[in-house]
Write a protein that holds these residues in place. Sequence first.
Motif, PDB file in Angstrom:
ATOM      1  N   PRO A  45      -6.510  -0.874   4.051  1.00 13.77           N
ATOM      2  CA  PRO A  45      -7.918  -1.392   4.144  1.00 13.77           C
ATOM      3  C   PRO A  45      -8.250  -1.260   5.823  1.00 13.77           C
ATOM      4  O   PRO A  45      -7.161  -1.159   6.693  1.00 13.77           O
ATOM      5  CB  PRO A  45      -7.867  -2.904   3.723  1.00 13.77           C
ATOM      6  N   GLU A  46      -9.451  -1.744   6.167  1.00 15.04           N
ATOM      7  CA  GLU A  46      -9.959  -1.565   7.448  1.00 15.04           C
ATOM      8  C   GLU A  46      -9.257  -2.041   8.662  1.00 15.04           C
ATOM      9  O   GLU A  46      -8.566  -1.763   9.508  1.00 15.04           O
ATOM     10  CB  GLU A  46     -11.319  -2.378   7.728  1.00 15.04           C
ATOM     11  N   GLY A  47      -8.639  -3.429   8.345  1.00 14.04           N
ATOM     12  CA  GLY A  47      -8.158  -4.277   9.575  1.00 14.04           C
ATOM     13  C   GLY A  47      -6.492  -3.617   9.822  1.00 14.04           C
ATOM     14  O   GLY A  47      -6.400  -3.448  10.690  1.00 14.04           O
ATOM     15  N   LEU A  96      -2.959   6.186   6.161  1.00  9.42           N
ATOM     16  CA  LEU A  96      -4.401   5.394   6.662  1.00  9.42           C
ATOM     17  C   LEU A  96      -5.286   5.263   5.556  1.00  9.42           C
ATOM     18  O   LEU A  96      -6.245   4.470   5.305  1.00  9.42           O
ATOM     19  CB  LEU A  96      -4.623   6.220   7.675  1.00  9.42           C
ATOM     20  N   GLU A  97      -5.402   6.389   4.751  1.00 11.89           N
ATOM     21  CA  GLU A  97      -6.553   6.670   3.784  1.00 11.89           C
ATOM     22  C   GLU A  97      -6.462   5.292   2.659  1.00 11.89           C
ATOM     23  O   GLU A  97      -7.346   5.040   2.067  1.00 11.89           O
ATOM     24  CB  GLU A  97      -6.602   7.882   2.889  1.00 11.89           C
ATOM     25  N   GLU A 155      -2.750   2.950  12.945  1.00 14.35           N
ATOM     26  CA  GLU A 155      -3.018   4.080  13.824  1.00 14.35           C
ATOM     27  C   GLU A 155      -2.445   3.806  15.151  1.00 14.35           C
ATOM     28  O   GLU A 155      -1.952   4.925  15.814  1.00 14.35           O
ATOM     29  CB  GLU A 155      -4.558   4.123  14.218  1.00 14.35           C
ATOM     30  N   TYR A 199       0.766  -1.212   0.054  1.00  9.38           N
ATOM     31  CA  TYR A 199      -0.097  -0.006   0.055  1.00  9.38           C
ATOM     32  C   TYR A 199       1.091   1.356  -0.109  1.00  9.38           C
ATOM     33  O   TYR A 199       0.445   2.133  -0.607  1.00  9.38           O
ATOM     34  CB  TYR A 199      -1.027  -0.031   1.241  1.00  9.38           C
ATOM     35  N   ARG A 202      -5.517  -0.533   9.027  1.00  7.62           N
ATOM     36  CA  ARG A 202      -6.013   0.850   9.328  1.00  7.62           C
ATOM     37  C   ARG A 202      -5.683   0.853  11.059  1.00  7.62           C
ATOM     38  O   ARG A 202      -4.874   1.909  11.535  1.00  7.62           O
ATOM     39  CB  ARG A 202      -6.929   1.456   8.919  1.00  7.62           C
ATOM     40  N   GLU A 203      -6.481   0.067  11.677  1.00  8.75           N
ATOM     41  CA  GLU A 203      -6.450   0.214  13.160  1.00  8.75           C
ATOM     42  C   GLU A 203      -5.050  -0.162  13.719  1.00  8.75           C
ATOM     43  O   GLU A 203      -4.582   0.407  14.721  1.00  8.75           O
ATOM     44  CB  GLU A 203      -7.578  -0.678  13.746  1.00  8.75           C
ATOM     45  N   LYS A 204      -4.284  -1.274  12.864  1.00 11.26           N
ATOM     46  CA  LYS A 204      -3.152  -1.396  13.211  1.00 11.26           C
ATOM     47  C   LYS A 204      -2.183  -0.304  13.132  1.00 11.26           C
ATOM     48  O   LYS A 204      -1.183  -0.147  14.170  1.00 11.26           O
ATOM     49  CB  LYS A 204      -2.727  -2.533  12.652  1.00 11.26           C
TER      50      LYS A 204
END
Lengths: 197, 130
Positions: free
Chosen positions: A80-82, A76-77, A88, A62, A84-86
């Motif tokens: 993918p979802e999973g 972050l944009e 952050e 990415y 992104r939290e990691k």
Amino acid sequence: MIIELEGCVSSFLPAAQAPLVFYGPSNLLAGRFLHLRAGDGLSEFGAPTPKAVEYCIGAGRYAKRLNPPYTLKELLETLPEGLREKAEDSVCLRRAFYLSRVDPRPLRTAKVYVDDPLLLFALEPYMSAYVVGIPGDRRKRAKCGADPPPPPQLVDAEARILSPEEFVDFLYTRDVLKLLANPLLVLKLLWRLRRVL
Amino acid sequence: MAVKKSVVELLKFAMALEVAFGMVGLLSALALSAAVVYLLAYVFGPVAGAAFAALSAAYIAMGYSTVFFAYKAIKRPELVKPSTAILWSRVALIAAGVSALSANLLYAASSTLLALALYLYAKELAKAAT
């Protein structure tokens, strides 16, 4: 590009051309090396290489889509979802952002030894990187020479980390300076233009 | 930390100026280069004309792409990222240099202003992110 070394590393490294950066156990070194360390700091702006992002959160592909410099928000944009939290919560990623702003200019003529993989990833775009212990793009087997290699000599040095504004300046002028530093390239370009006209 | 409002306003102003002067200045450059290509081809032969046409086409394409970038970005300046700001700032700087050489002064001035504004904006974004 990171080149993974196998075999007689202490015989290969003294012969390798500077500037270079090496990561691995320091007893494999031979000759004079700068032992580079960086001060503490975290950041959300810089240009971590895809390898560094891969190392921290496993999302190198990415990061390949982004052009340097970028911010943590931009990264972050694209995630993918999973992931992104990691990302952050990742301190490693913030450290990678901070270290990616390392100033490579004082290291142009040096052989550098680092014991921080993130610093290795940060310096890799500017010099050839040899490692033991991190899988690289290419592998190289080094044979032992007849003479015993000179004993290692480590000189401690502190890496200079550019401020975000200095880093923008550095990226802005980098290619221009590269062209000026290589007058042969300019002459070749002019010669080609002259032939065309 | 938020981006300074004055820098965003300067960027918008520079983009508006770029779109306005770019449309006019590049059209006149197009006419001028067509004339020069004709003259060169007449005096030195078709190869000289073609070479000049290629150079001026590169310049005009570069100029119009900065104009198009400014036109797109003026509505949503917050979408301009640090990397794109640096890239277009350099392109605008080169376009400004070539325009100044070819006496296209209004467009040269607006391009220089755009390059400066984008550079300041990139720095401002960097400072805001830290």
